[in-house]
Design a protein around this motif. Structure first.
Motif, PDB file in Angstrom:
ATOM      1  N   GLY A   1      -3.432   3.786  -3.445  1.00 13.23           N
ATOM      2  CA  GLY A   1      -4.102   2.940  -4.431  1.00 13.23           C
ATOM      3  C   GLY A   1      -5.213   3.627  -5.198  1.00 13.23           C
ATOM      4  O   GLY A   1      -5.688   3.113  -6.207  1.00 13.23           O
TER       5      GLY A   1
ATOM      6  N   PRO B   1       0.809  -1.226   0.000  1.00  9.02           N
ATOM      7  CA  PRO B   1       0.000   0.000   0.000  1.00  9.02           C
ATOM      8  C   PRO B   1       0.840   1.273   0.000  1.00  9.02           C
ATOM      9  O   PRO B   1       0.498   2.253  -0.648  1.00  9.02           O
ATOM     10  CB  PRO B   1      -0.826  -0.121   1.286  1.00  9.02           C
TER      11      PRO B   1
ATOM     12  N   PHE C   1       2.100   3.173  -3.248  1.00 10.82           N
ATOM     13  CA  PHE C   1       1.200   3.971  -4.101  1.00 10.82           C
ATOM     14  C   PHE C   1       0.956   5.332  -3.447  1.00 10.82           C
ATOM     15  O   PHE C   1       0.524   5.397  -2.290  1.00 10.82           O
ATOM     16  CB  PHE C   1      -0.137   3.238  -4.288  1.00 10.82           C
TER      17      PHE C   1
ATOM     18  N   LYS D   1      -8.080   1.197 -10.421  1.00 12.35           N
ATOM     19  CA  LYS D   1      -7.378   1.864  -9.316  1.00 12.35           C
ATOM     20  C   LYS D   1      -5.918   2.077  -9.728  1.00 12.35           C
ATOM     21  O   LYS D   1      -5.476   1.596 -10.774  1.00 12.35           O
ATOM     22  CB  LYS D   1      -7.435   1.008  -8.036  1.00 12.35           C
TER      23      LYS D   1
ATOM     24  N   ARG E   1      -4.691  -9.306  -4.140  1.00 17.97           N
ATOM     25  CA  ARG E   1      -4.113  -8.370  -5.099  1.00 17.97           C
ATOM     26  C   ARG E   1      -4.365  -8.867  -6.528  1.00 17.97           C
ATOM     27  O   ARG E   1      -3.576  -8.610  -7.434  1.00 17.97           O
ATOM     28  CB  ARG E   1      -2.595  -8.260  -4.867  1.00 17.97           C
TER      29      ARG E   1
ATOM     30  N   ASP F   1      -3.357   0.701  -8.689  1.00 24.31           N
ATOM     31  CA  ASP F   1      -2.549  -0.525  -8.761  1.00 24.31           C
ATOM     32  C   ASP F   1      -2.849  -1.389  -9.984  1.00 24.31           C
ATOM     33  O   ASP F   1      -2.118  -2.322 -10.278  1.00 24.31           O
ATOM     34  CB  ASP F   1      -2.719  -1.358  -7.471  1.00 24.31           C
TER      35      ASP F   1
END
Ligand code: SF4
Length: 352
Positions: free
Chosen positions: A61, A54, A57, A82, A230, A84
């Motif tokens: 994210g 996390p 980013f 998003k 993820r 990611d």
């Protein structure tokens, strides 16, 4: 127009259905050309954010304000894209479309398509679904029933790995499932409360999801899901099913597959003399060169919208209204992917 290469089969699109078509055709010995309008995405190598945390980013994210403009249409659907995983979604500014009323359209132009970012929920239809058209007098009756399709569900579930619980429900037939994932403590409490409050057989169960959960199961090049959550970045374990981790590598192993990314199919060629579809017309997305490829068998697996678009553009003397469109129904009743069906809740407590 640059002529031409001939194959036994052509598959248009590399998402879930295109990947399966590629695997089946090549494993049955057909020299098969797979055309994908987007860029190459190779399993693991092209998952740039798969191991990021996390704090890697800048916006936790979420999208930056610049990116919110680029994905302003798809962002209306909360789960995508998003920071990611935005590289697996089209830029809405580069791919606009006209809406007479709101239509959420999520697209991934890359090898693997939306199989990289899908929700992985995998349910069997039952005869309640197969008979619904007929009972409600809508459209045409399905030409098949559950018993005809059940062996194919078996085959797909065993190959892709679907976790879930067999419950003997008539609306949700049992399948060839990997062990079910566990409910969390809030879900367990909800399950218990539901069975206590209702005496009509209502039950709560874990979703059936295309994740490998059996540590002893053998999947070529794939491993058990690590529950890292993820998935839509691409999974280095191959824990969930995607074309990139599963069906396309299987097709490649046969040495019968030619995969051509950046190849936008815009028409199926129909020969009025032989009354056969004989090939496809393509624009190379990088060079803008026009190309033709020929084959005896052509599979359109370019998603509901693009496959219909290609057929509508495939006009000939025999089919002036688009290939196969004698009824004029083509493009008038498209069932696209549905998003965000469900409910969420925040529940206090359960911290210990
Ligand atoms: S290990 Fe499982 S949860 Fe984690 S990214 Fe892969 S499929 Fe998703």
């Amino acid at each position: 127009m640059n002529q031409d290469e001939t194959y036994d089969a052509i598959v248009v699109g590399t998402g879930i259905s295109g990947g399966w078509a590629a695997k089946e055709l090549t494993e049955n010995g057909l020299k098969t050309l797979i055309l994908e309008r987007g860029r190459m995405v190779e399993h693991i190598k092209d998952y740039p954010t798969m191991n990021d945390d996390p704090w890697d980013f800048p916006y936790k994210g979420e999208l930056s304000s610049d990116d919110k403009k680029k994905y302003h249409v798809q962002s209306r659907v909360n789960w995508a894209p998003k920071d990611d995983n935005k590289h697996f979604f089209v830029n809405d500014l580069e791919h606009p479309y006209v809406e007479t009323k709101r239509f959420d359209w999520i697209r991934g132009y890359q090898v693997g398509g939306r199989s990289l970012t899908w929700g992985r929920q995998s349910y069997r239809w039952s005869d309640i679904d197969f008979e619904a058209n007929k009972k409600e007098n809508i459209g045409v009756d399905w030409p098949v029933r559950y018993k005809d399709i059940a062996p194919w569900y078996d085959k797909v579930e065993e190959y892709i790995g679907v976790s879930g619980q067999n419950l003997g429900l008539k609306q949700l037939p049992d399948g060839k499932y990997q062990p079910a994932m566990k409910l969390n403590c809030v879900e367990e409490a909800f399950q218990k409360a539901t069975s206590e409050k209702f005496d009509d057989g209502r039950l709560v169960t874990i979703g059936r999801a295309a994740h490998i959960t059996d540590p002893d199961a053998k999947f070529e090049g794939r491993n058990t899901c690590q529950n890292r959550n993820r998935c839509s970045r691409g999974c280095p374990f191959g824990g969930y099913f995607s074309s990139n981790s599963s069906t396309l590598p299987a097709a490649e192993r046969t040495e019968n597959m030619t995969l051509r990314p950046n190849s936008i199919v815009y028409e199926v060629i129909y020969d009025d003399a032989t009354k056969l579809a004989t090939g496809v017309k393509v624009i190379d997305a990088e060079t803008h060169e026009k190309l033709e490829f020929n084959a005896k068998v052509i599979f359109l697996c370019a998603s509901a919208m693009a496959s219909v678009g290609i057929l509508l553009q495939s006009k000939s003397e025999r089919f002036p209204n688009g290939l196969g469109n004698d009824s004029d129904a083509l493009g008038r009743g498209i069932m696209h992917h549905h998003y965000k069906l469900g409910a969420t809740a925040k529940v206090d407590g359960y911290l210990g």
